[in-house]
Motif scaffolding. Structure first.
Motif, PDB file in Angstrom:
ATOM      1  N   ASN A  48      -0.160  12.166   0.954  1.00 34.04           N
ATOM      2  CA  ASN A  48      -1.215  11.568   0.147  1.00 34.04           C
ATOM      3  C   ASN A  48      -1.299  10.081   0.468  1.00 34.04           C
ATOM      4  O   ASN A  48      -0.410   9.512   1.113  1.00 34.04           O
ATOM      5  N   VAL A  49      -2.396   9.466   0.062  1.00 29.32           N
ATOM      6  CA  VAL A  49      -2.571   8.025   0.240  1.00 29.32           C
ATOM      7  C   VAL A  49      -2.983   7.452  -1.106  1.00 29.32           C
ATOM      8  O   VAL A  49      -4.138   7.547  -1.505  1.00 29.32           O
ATOM      9  N   TYR A  50      -2.009   6.886  -1.807  1.00 27.80           N
ATOM     10  CA  TYR A  50      -2.299   6.239  -3.089  1.00 27.80           C
ATOM     11  C   TYR A  50      -2.355   4.749  -2.836  1.00 27.80           C
ATOM     12  O   TYR A  50      -1.325   4.080  -2.708  1.00 27.80           O
ATOM     13  N   ALA A  51      -3.577   4.212  -2.700  1.00 28.74           N
ATOM     14  CA  ALA A  51      -3.740   2.798  -2.357  1.00 28.74           C
ATOM     15  C   ALA A  51      -4.920   2.195  -3.108  1.00 28.74           C
ATOM     16  O   ALA A  51      -5.905   1.756  -2.508  1.00 28.74           O
ATOM     17  N   PRO A  52      -4.851   2.152  -4.444  1.00 24.53           N
ATOM     18  CA  PRO A  52      -5.950   1.583  -5.235  1.00 24.53           C
ATOM     19  C   PRO A  52      -5.917   0.056  -5.199  1.00 24.53           C
ATOM     20  O   PRO A  52      -4.909  -0.537  -4.806  1.00 24.53           O
ATOM     21  N   PRO A  53      -7.005  -0.584  -5.616  1.00 27.73           N
ATOM     22  CA  PRO A  53      -7.035  -2.056  -5.610  1.00 27.73           C
ATOM     23  C   PRO A  53      -5.939  -2.691  -6.458  1.00 27.73           C
ATOM     24  O   PRO A  53      -5.460  -3.780  -6.142  1.00 27.73           O
ATOM     25  N   ASP A  54      -5.553  -2.018  -7.531  1.00 28.94           N
ATOM     26  CA  ASP A  54      -4.538  -2.570  -8.429  1.00 28.94           C
ATOM     27  C   ASP A  54      -3.217  -1.828  -8.279  1.00 28.94           C
ATOM     28  O   ASP A  54      -2.466  -1.660  -9.239  1.00 28.94           O
ATOM     29  N   GLY A  55      -2.913  -1.383  -7.073  1.00 29.51           N
ATOM     30  CA  GLY A  55      -1.696  -0.615  -6.836  1.00 29.51           C
ATOM     31  C   GLY A  55      -0.433  -1.418  -7.066  1.00 29.51           C
ATOM     32  O   GLY A  55      -0.463  -2.660  -7.084  1.00 29.51           O
ATOM     33  N   PRO A  56       0.692  -0.740  -7.248  1.00 28.14           N
ATOM     34  CA  PRO A  56       1.957  -1.436  -7.507  1.00 28.14           C
ATOM     35  C   PRO A  56       2.489  -2.150  -6.281  1.00 28.14           C
ATOM     36  O   PRO A  56       1.934  -2.038  -5.178  1.00 28.14           O
ATOM     37  N   CYS A  57       3.577  -2.856  -6.458  1.00 29.10           N
ATOM     38  CA  CYS A  57       4.199  -3.593  -5.364  1.00 29.10           C
ATOM     39  C   CYS A  57       4.584  -2.649  -4.226  1.00 29.10           C
ATOM     40  O   CYS A  57       4.951  -1.499  -4.450  1.00 29.10           O
ATOM     41  N   GLY A  58       4.504  -3.176  -3.030  1.00 32.84           N
ATOM     42  CA  GLY A  58       4.884  -2.389  -1.867  1.00 32.84           C
ATOM     43  C   GLY A  58       3.717  -1.765  -1.149  1.00 32.84           C
ATOM     44  O   GLY A  58       3.857  -1.301  -0.017  1.00 32.84           O
ATOM     45  N   HIS A  59       2.539  -1.716  -1.767  1.00 33.11           N
ATOM     46  CA  HIS A  59       1.361  -1.174  -1.109  1.00 33.11           C
ATOM     47  C   HIS A  59       0.805  -2.227  -0.150  1.00 33.11           C
ATOM     48  O   HIS A  59       0.592  -3.369  -0.525  1.00 33.11           O
ATOM     49  N   LEU A  60       0.527  -1.803   1.078  1.00 33.19           N
ATOM     50  CA  LEU A  60       0.165  -2.753   2.130  1.00 33.19           C
ATOM     51  C   LEU A  60      -1.326  -2.840   2.382  1.00 33.19           C
ATOM     52  O   LEU A  60      -1.760  -3.688   3.157  1.00 33.19           O
ATOM     53  N   PHE A  61      -2.097  -1.983   1.771  1.00 33.36           N
ATOM     54  CA  PHE A  61      -3.546  -2.012   1.971  1.00 33.36           C
ATOM     55  C   PHE A  61      -4.219  -1.291   0.817  1.00 33.36           C
ATOM     56  O   PHE A  61      -3.555  -0.653  -0.008  1.00 33.36           O
ATOM     57  N   VAL A  62      -5.544  -1.379   0.778  1.00 28.88           N
ATOM     58  CA  VAL A  62      -6.341  -0.713  -0.241  1.00 28.88           C
ATOM     59  C   VAL A  62      -7.268   0.281   0.453  1.00 28.88           C
ATOM     60  O   VAL A  62      -7.975  -0.074   1.402  1.00 28.88           O
ATOM     61  N   GLY A  63      -7.266   1.537   0.003  1.00 31.05           N
ATOM     62  CA  GLY A  63      -8.176   2.533   0.547  1.00 31.05           C
ATOM     63  C   GLY A  63      -7.513   3.488   1.520  1.00 31.05           C
ATOM     64  O   GLY A  63      -6.730   3.065   2.385  1.00 31.05           O
ATOM     65  N   ASN A  64      -7.833   4.782   1.409  1.00 24.84           N
ATOM     66  CA  ASN A  64      -7.190   5.779   2.267  1.00 24.84           C
ATOM     67  C   ASN A  64      -7.695   5.764   3.702  1.00 24.84           C
ATOM     68  O   ASN A  64      -7.078   6.362   4.591  1.00 24.84           O
TER      69      ASN A  64
END
Length: 288
Positions: free
Chosen positions: A207-223
């Motif tokens: 899965n790709v969980y990458a929302p604009p307000d994602g938690p720490c550690g997410h490197l980008f926004v959008g699948n």
């Protein structure tokens, strides 16, 4: 294994729940035992993991691979991940492994790679369903905890450090990467490694969980940052499992590869993703 309720009960059992201990209590107790802290402190760190992870993310440069690994070697991400696993039992959070197990129920269990294994709850769960599971990660903290948990559970899961060992070629019938891809700095290279690790016609689920307000550690926004690379790595898309993408390893010739690259670059990009988001927002407003 039978219906969804039985799979959820198995998930709870893997987490250590019993007639006398809730899933949340079992998670807190295990973290307290491992880190040699009292249960009140463990509970507090679980409840307040977002603040702790934000502080740990901010106290170091995270723009390099070493900086990212340093973050995943901290304690707070582990508290947050394991508490999320507890919430999956009640389905307050999506029960990722249960969803996938339902779809794999008709497939004879063979070899599975749990990529980005974390604390290995999914590995133990699929092992109980008959799979031979290898868990891979880049974090010493995650791998050490996973091995400690495996010993407690008399598990035969194997764990490997992706910084020290390459994945075996053609070794796995299924690769799962749950809540992982948004944390990967080199998507194309990672997908190629996953593809090479699969048997012919093997299956990749992620899965790709990458929302604009994602938690720490997410490197980008959008699948689209991930999906645009999958087919060019040597995969063909198969029906999704809820929010999880499912791809099958295939052999592309040069022409097929070139076509896949062009199509996916045109289809999966920030412009298209932004337009789709505007359309969905408008549709929600109309429904109101």
């Amino acid at each position: 294994m039978g219906d969804r309720n039985e799979l959820l009960e198995l998930w709870g059992d893997v987490l250590g729940a019993s007639d006398d201990t809730t899933v949340d209590e079992a998670v807190v107790a295990e973290l307290a035992d491992y880190f040699d802290i009292d249960r009140d402190e463990a509970r507090s760190r679980c409840d307040d993991y977002e603040r702790h992870t934000a502080e740990e993310w901010a106290d170091h440069d995270r723009s390099t691979p070493d900086g990212l690994i340093d973050y995943w070697n901290r304690r707070s991400p582990l508290f947050g991940i394991l508490m999320s696993h507890a919430h999956q039992y009640s389905e307050e959070h999506p029960a990722s492994s249960v969803d996938i197990a339902e779809v794999l129920a008709d497939r004879t269990p063979t070899t599975m790679l749990d990529y980005g294994v974390g604390p290995a709850t999914s590995s133990f769960f699929f092992e109980r369903l008959g799979w031979q599971v290898t868990g891979a990660d880049v974090s010493d903290t995650m791998l050490d905890f996973a091995r400690w948990r495996a010993e407690k559970r008399h598990s035969e899961c194997v764990f490997l450090d992706l910084r020290e060992r390459e994945l075996a070629t053609g070794a796995y019938d299924v690769v799962v990467a749950l809540e992982v891809m948004a944390h990967v700095p080199d998507i194309a290279a990672t997908l190629t490694r996953m593809r090479d690790a699969l048997t012919p016609d093997g299956m990749l689920v992620f899965n790709v969980y990458a929302p604009p307000d994602g938690p720490c550690g997410h490197l980008f926004v959008g699948n689209h940052h991930v999906i645009r690379h999958v087919r060019s790595a040597g995969f063909e898309r198969r029906p999704r499992i809820g929010k999880y993408y499912r791809y099958q390893r295939v052999e592309h010739n040069r022409v097929q590869h070139a076509i896949a690259v062009v199509k996916d670059v045109l289809r999966h990009n920030a412009f298209v993703a932004g337009g789709a988001q505007l359309v969905r927002g408008a549709a929600r407003r109309v429904r109101r």
